[in-house]
Design an enzyme around this catalytic site. Structure first.
Site, PDB file in Angstrom:
ATOM      1  N   GLU A   1       0.813  -1.218   0.000  1.00  0.00           N
ATOM      2  CA  GLU A   1       0.000   0.000   0.000  1.00  0.00           C
ATOM      3  C   GLU A   1       0.842   1.261   0.000  1.00  0.00           C
ATOM      4  OE1 GLU A   1      -0.624  -2.702   1.742  1.00  0.00           O
ATOM      5  OE2 GLU A   1      -2.698  -3.241   1.366  1.00  0.00           O
TER       6      GLU A   1
ATOM      7  N   HIS B   1     -11.172  -3.892  10.160  1.00  0.00           N
ATOM      8  CA  HIS B   1     -11.744  -4.001   8.810  1.00  0.00           C
ATOM      9  C   HIS B   1     -13.048  -3.233   8.672  1.00  0.00           C
ATOM     10  CE1 HIS B   1      -8.681  -6.739   7.515  1.00  0.00           C
ATOM     11  NE2 HIS B   1      -9.354  -7.166   6.465  1.00  0.00           N
TER      12      HIS B   1
HETATM   13  C1  LIG Z   1      -2.468  -4.566   4.437  1.00  0.00           C
HETATM   14  C2  LIG Z   1      -3.539  -5.363   3.848  1.00  0.00           C
HETATM   15  N1  LIG Z   1      -3.740  -5.307   2.514  1.00  0.00           N
HETATM   16  C3  LIG Z   1      -4.716  -6.059   1.956  1.00  0.00           C
HETATM   17  C4  LIG Z   1      -5.512  -6.860   2.718  1.00  0.00           C
HETATM   18  C5  LIG Z   1      -6.591  -7.724   2.063  1.00  0.00           C
HETATM   19  N2  LIG Z   1      -6.183  -9.110   2.180  1.00  0.00           N
HETATM   20  C6  LIG Z   1      -6.650  -9.903   3.150  1.00  0.00           C
HETATM   21  S1  LIG Z   1      -5.971 -11.421   3.140  1.00  0.00           S
HETATM   22  C7  LIG Z   1      -5.046 -11.062   1.781  1.00  0.00           C
HETATM   23  C8  LIG Z   1      -4.152 -12.108   1.169  1.00  0.00           C
HETATM   24  C9  LIG Z   1      -2.849 -12.254   1.822  1.00  0.00           C
HETATM   25  O1  LIG Z   1      -2.164 -13.329   1.216  1.00  0.00           O
HETATM   26  P1  LIG Z   1      -1.104 -14.219   1.991  1.00  0.00           P
HETATM   27  O2  LIG Z   1      -0.250 -13.347   2.822  1.00  0.00           O
HETATM   28  O3  LIG Z   1      -0.429 -15.046   0.981  1.00  0.00           O
HETATM   29  O4  LIG Z   1      -1.950 -15.121   2.974  1.00  0.00           O
HETATM   30  P2  LIG Z   1      -3.064 -16.221   2.629  1.00  0.00           P
HETATM   31  O5  LIG Z   1      -4.394 -15.534   2.638  1.00  0.00           O
HETATM   32  O6  LIG Z   1      -2.731 -16.832   1.328  1.00  0.00           O
HETATM   33  O7  LIG Z   1      -3.014 -17.199   3.757  1.00  0.00           O
HETATM   34  C10 LIG Z   1      -5.283  -9.759   1.361  1.00  0.00           C
HETATM   35  C11 LIG Z   1      -4.669  -9.144   0.191  1.00  0.00           C
HETATM   36  C12 LIG Z   1      -5.295  -6.858   4.105  1.00  0.00           C
HETATM   37  N3  LIG Z   1      -6.057  -7.565   4.938  1.00  0.00           N
HETATM   38  N4  LIG Z   1      -4.300  -6.122   4.641  1.00  0.00           N
END
Ligand SMILES: Cc1ncc(C[n+]2csc(CCOP(=O)(O)OP(=O)(O)O)c2C)c(N)n1
Ligand SMILES: Cc1ncc(C[n+]2csc(CCOP(=O)(O)OP(=O)(O)O)c2C)c(N)n1
Ligand SMILES: [Mg+2]
Ligand SMILES: [Mg+2]
Lengths: 343, 312, 312, 343
Positions: free
Chosen positions: D62, D131
């Protein structure tokens, strides 16, 4: 006890040394705390006195360093995270707002985050838009954070000790021009309470609530006003969160008028909050003063217009009291005396 | 010595809890998002079995597995999902903020990447105190995109803190493949550049994960650190919610197949004598049933709870 | 073909401007911080000489050299330092925010690491527009600590944008040595892990810098990117302010000596025929004198300028 | 024209498509904009229609992605940076506050940063502390930023188009429960002006200024109040920065009472600012409502207490008008209808 007169910066130093002696889990860290400039002298040689784990420099990583402090606090330590400019807190906002302020709540009381964040408003010597900001208005907005903004050497020491001992995340808003102010500071350890304002000068015609360096400017304005026959009560909120709304309102009930002067912008700032909170309880004529609603210009003549000063404060107060203008002649600006460059 | 029965028990528990969460989800009794770990359990179990109870882990919003693997209380977890007062966070946190400080599960954050520096700070204190305790941080391939990852790894390596970075690389951040967000799938090589011993392993093999982490933990207790382990794994269900989503268009069910074959719930179960496996399964089923009943029956928090836990 | 006379002229100009800034500083006519590049000029000159006027650079608070090397207007720069209305930012920016959009100097920020993603965004637009223009970002070894460095390099590599990352590694962030902030002095190797061609070179050799950047620019114009070049250099004066600070305790004057020997202002000057060198020096001295006079004589901005340029 | 009734989300989609057709330099980017969920459907298949450079996914970065948008804007493009939660803007604060808001000023007018930041308040379905936040109060504090917070489909389209065409950085505060509201939306391209509020319903006893989803809740409250004989004027500020202080004050001059209801905390928030700004001009009895001053709890029964709702809004307004309490019976909460999980 004239031998106990010192600057606010010296009071901070004394307070942190005493707390570090008292409690092994207290430590300072942040960019430059262990260099020869020693964070405005307030962390001077603490690593020599207490060891390198208790006063250390960091990479330029404000986001993770804030998270680091939170993790250390969760493990029971008491980090004091030092930022030479408040502007840099913007890089740590996510950790401060999304974690520090919320951890105990969202973890149902299982976790505490007793961090202390020291941040210095860098006004003076042409700091410009990115090195001069007071941003306490942003943090006051967030439940879960506590905020001190002391203006006297006494309160600098007492607020620091209170912040260190407090189980909640606390931000201390310092100001490098306030750092140079002198005053009496007791030798012993003492705390200044959260949520209690301080009447710096009693008066009966108007309450001037003034924050950080503006408390000093307001005292200068009060002297000008006195010559003009206006008796101003100057109130320093000291604690911005929680805010002493009762105390401030009591003063306003007495004087019948309110002027709030901040070292920050007024829109959605402390000045808006203090005005709204008092008006909800006891409506009176009031005004707000703060930074001009623009980024801070670098050149001196525009910067002079950007900040409230004793003259403009006195003129605004006079207008509120008498309903008509009066021109005040201000003494020489003291800024360059209180902080001279280059940084 | 890896204890296969114990591994199986933990894997089975987590799998079955989440299957039941998914089953109950359409009733709307759980009125908050759930990010299931189904398919990824081997990572949490392999890691946490190598830890001591007083070691500490930090998780993510996808932490049902981490919480349970670290010994977090099941009843309190389910009550938390139900928003009940008896939940681990009194209902104030929900599935995304699981915490059990007594069990060393120090919390989970819904903002991706935010707990990485917490683990570093917590571990730094252990180093200074010479406590011998080790800290583990679980995060994803997506979290590795964030600046906090770089800043935290750099500082952890600089201060040599006893933290193990467990990158649970399931190949996706929500619906984005790793190579849609990173030029190369080389997070391990990136981590190694900070001077951190780093390795990429198959995260579906509980015993392998256990062995690697066990060795890492032994090193860290001796004062060395940090260590980075990238565990390749796969999320079987949708990013958030109870269902599969192979029809959504961003991935094909074919991708799942090799992972189904490597499923350690089945593989390890098959290695146990059948009677033992059945006994464990029965025990776990009872535990789960009781926990759901506990959650169902527990009260919601009183209104006054809105105001507590903000300031101490 | 590197034009040594031109290189010398630019190096000499920057050196002499900054020496005069330092000389005038104690008069308090410049009432704002100055971060001098004295000793680091070869990086800016070598890089910018390899660029076209319509290529773009982003700098830092230490950008006197970058601004002048990219062809920024000297009079406007000095007027800016004096806080005058005729300054490049009308006196509102000062030394830390030098800008000359017409010359392709797109701005400098006082918050470390913040312009790295700007360069990536600007370069991405060039790629999409197929403009053939190249973007350069100057930043320090300290800026490389920041999360924005990681996020920006990753994204630039992912999108293959025509940006050259110039890490001006002077070994210090304020008073902290690189190895006090990073476990290894391997920023180039870190950058390479993003799949970015990366090289560490001697940043005191103007011609070398020029050659490397020239090759990089040619590649980028063809649509490839990004490229990373770490230029080793040394800051001769204090971090901020006009003086030397070898007595402050954080570094020894011995460190400076090899850099003095490699000083390209002297080295390149010596390679020119004496008459030519003298003519260039005289021209530059006149230009500088006129620019200081211009700054001195210019008016401060009118009060109304407080309110302009906030909203369009 | 009943065929032009659509949801606010559909209005956003229509607006962005039309602007992208009109201007090649407009592009969308952000986490998930090109996936099948398509940012609440508002960026659906834009990459198929306009090519992959005009609607693309990003890494989770971000901070740098905000800086990327700024750089692209400096190069003359019009980025629309999409955040599925407003909470994530905290990671981009440094770029938004220290650069976007200040660039033109500190670069003396040489540079413009016409970025559009779309950010969605994620309330509903147990989003919890991290959130669900509306954080517009933070951004209103910063001069140089413009902010829209529309509540009608009409304004969603008009604000988006205005933001895209504006040369200043603009934040659009959306709300996923507002996304589902339906209303008439003209087919043609039109803009909604900055700095102009909208009277959603005329009334004479009290002015209710209500932001984003609270404008919808306030309309529901107004219906309850009408049954109780209280005539409420409901004003939607639409533009939070600049704020239509004159327009709001004119309404308050007519009704003599003010209630501000926000989808954000009140301390140093929009509610504080609106109250203070109106009181400076025309003091009347007033109250502020917003999030309870705590982090957002996840469980439904506490969440219900956390937010203002038609019942509590009506009760507060009634008390202000009549100086005595009255209990209102609220219709079934509509939250789950307006947004159902899991995310
Ligand atoms: C700072 C931030 N940006 C975006 C999001 C939206 N978001 C929630 S879970 C996620 C995926 C994260 O992927 P990863 O770290 O690979 O974990 P996984 O969900 O695959 O276990 C995103 C983009 C968030 N919660 N926090
Ligand atoms: C985000 C941020 N953190 C800290 C500072 C304080 N600071 C100003 S310059 C500087 C040093 C940066 O070092 P480097 O990037 O190597 O550049 P150099 O000064 O050596 O040219 C620091 C820490 C800042 N301006 N911004
Ligand atoms: Mg993933
Ligand atoms: Mg450096």
């Amino acid at each position: 006890m004239s031998d106990r007169v010192m600057t606010a910066a010296q009071a901070m130093y004394e307070g942190v040394v005493q707390e570090m002696e008292r409690d092994d889990t207290v430590f300072c860290f942040g960019i430059g705390v262990d260099d020869f400039k020693a964070f405005y002298g307030t962390t001077k040689d603490l690593h020599k006195k207490f060891g390198p784990d208790r006063n250390f420099d960091t990479p330029l990583s404000e986001d993770a360093m804030t998270g680091f402090a939170i993790g250390a606090a969760m493990a029971g330590y008491k980090p004091i995270h030092c930022h030479i400019r408040m502007d840099f807190l913007l890089l740590g906002m996510n950790q401060l707002v999304n974690i520090a302020a919320k951890a105990r709540y969202m973890y149902g009381g299982q976790v505490s985050v007793p961090i202390v964040v020291r941040s210095v408003i860098g006004r003076s010597w042409g700091q410009g838009a990115q090195h001069s900001q007071g941003l306490h208005g942003l943090f006051m907005h967030i439940p879960g954070l506590k905020i001190f903004a002391p203006s006297t050497p006494y309160d600098h020491k007492g607020c620091l000790i209170a912040a260190i001992r407090d189980p909640d995340p606390t931000i201390i808003v310092e100001h490098r021009m306030v750092h140079q102010q002198r005053g009496h500071v007791p030798e012993e350890l003492y705390t200044v309470p959260f949520g209690r304002s301080r009447v710096l000068q009693q008066g009966k015609d108007i309450t001037i609530v003034a924050i950080s360096y503006m408390a000093i400017e307001a005292m200068r304005a009060a002297a000008l006003l006195e010559e003009a026959g206006v008796s101003a009560e100057v109130v320093d909120p000291v604690s911005l969160a929680p805010l002493d709304v009762d105390g401030i309102t009591a003063s306003v009930e007495k004087t019948g008028r309110l002027l709030v002067v901040d070292t920050d912008w007024t829109i959605c700032g402390a000045a808006a909050e203090i005005a709204a909170a008092v008006m909800e309880r006891h409506p009176v004529p009031f005004k707000r003063m703060g930074y001009a609603p623009v980024p801070c210009p670098t050149t001196k003549n525009l910067e002079n217009l950007y900040y409230p000063n004793p003259k403009t404060i006195a003129e605004t107060a006079y207008q509120l009291v008498h309903g008509k203008p009066r021109t005040f002649t201000a003494p020489e600006a003291t800024e360059i005396i209180e902080f001279k460059g280059p940084f | 010595m890896p204890d296969l029965a114990r591994f199986f028990r933990q894997l089975y528990l987590i799998r079955r809890v989440e299957e039941d969460v998914a089953r109950i989800y359409p009733t709307d009794k759980i009125k908050s998002p759930v990010h299931l770990s189904i398919g990824q359990e081997a990572v949490s179990v392999g890691v946490c079995e190598a830890l001591r109870p007083d070691d500490v882990v930090f998780g993510t919003y996808r932490s049902h597995a981490t919480y349970l693997a670290k010994g977090g209380n099941l009843k309190k977890m389910l009550a938390e999902l139900y928003g009940k007062y008896t939940g681990c966070a009194k209902g104030k946190g929900g599935s995304m903020h699981l915490v059990d400080a007594a069990a060393g599960m120090m919390g989970a954050s819904a903002v991706v990447g935010t707990t990485i520096p917490h683990a570093v700070g917590y571990a730094w204190v252990q180093k200074v105190k010479k406590s011998g305790r080790v800290v583990v941080n679980f995060f994803g391939d997506g979290a590795s995109d964030e600046g906090s990852w770089h800043e935290s790894l750099n500082f952890a390596a600089l201060k040599k803190v006893p933290v193990i970075f467990i990158c649970e690389n399931n190949g996706y951040s929500i619906h984005s493949r790793q190579l849609e967000r990173q030029p190369h799938a080389n997070l391990t090589e990136r981590a190694a550049q900070y001077g951190i011993p780093a390795e990429r392993i198959d995260g579906s093999d509980t015993t392998l994960v256990y062995d690697k982490v066990k060795k890492a933990v032994d090193k860290l207790r001796g004062g060395e650190g940090p260590i980075y382990i990238e565990c390749l794994t796969y999320r079987w269900r949708e990013h958030v919610g109870p269902n599969e989503d192979y029809g959504a268009g961003y991935r094909d069910r074919k991708e799942l197949e090799p992972w189904l074959e490597k499923d350690d719930v089945r593989r390890l179960g098959a290695k146990l004598p059948e009677a033992e496996r059945k006994r464990i399964e029965a025990e776990v089923e009872t535990e789960i049933k009781e926990a759901f009943e506990f959650a169902e029956k527990s009260p919601f928090p009183p209104d006054s709870e809105l105001w507590t836990d903000v300031y101490a």
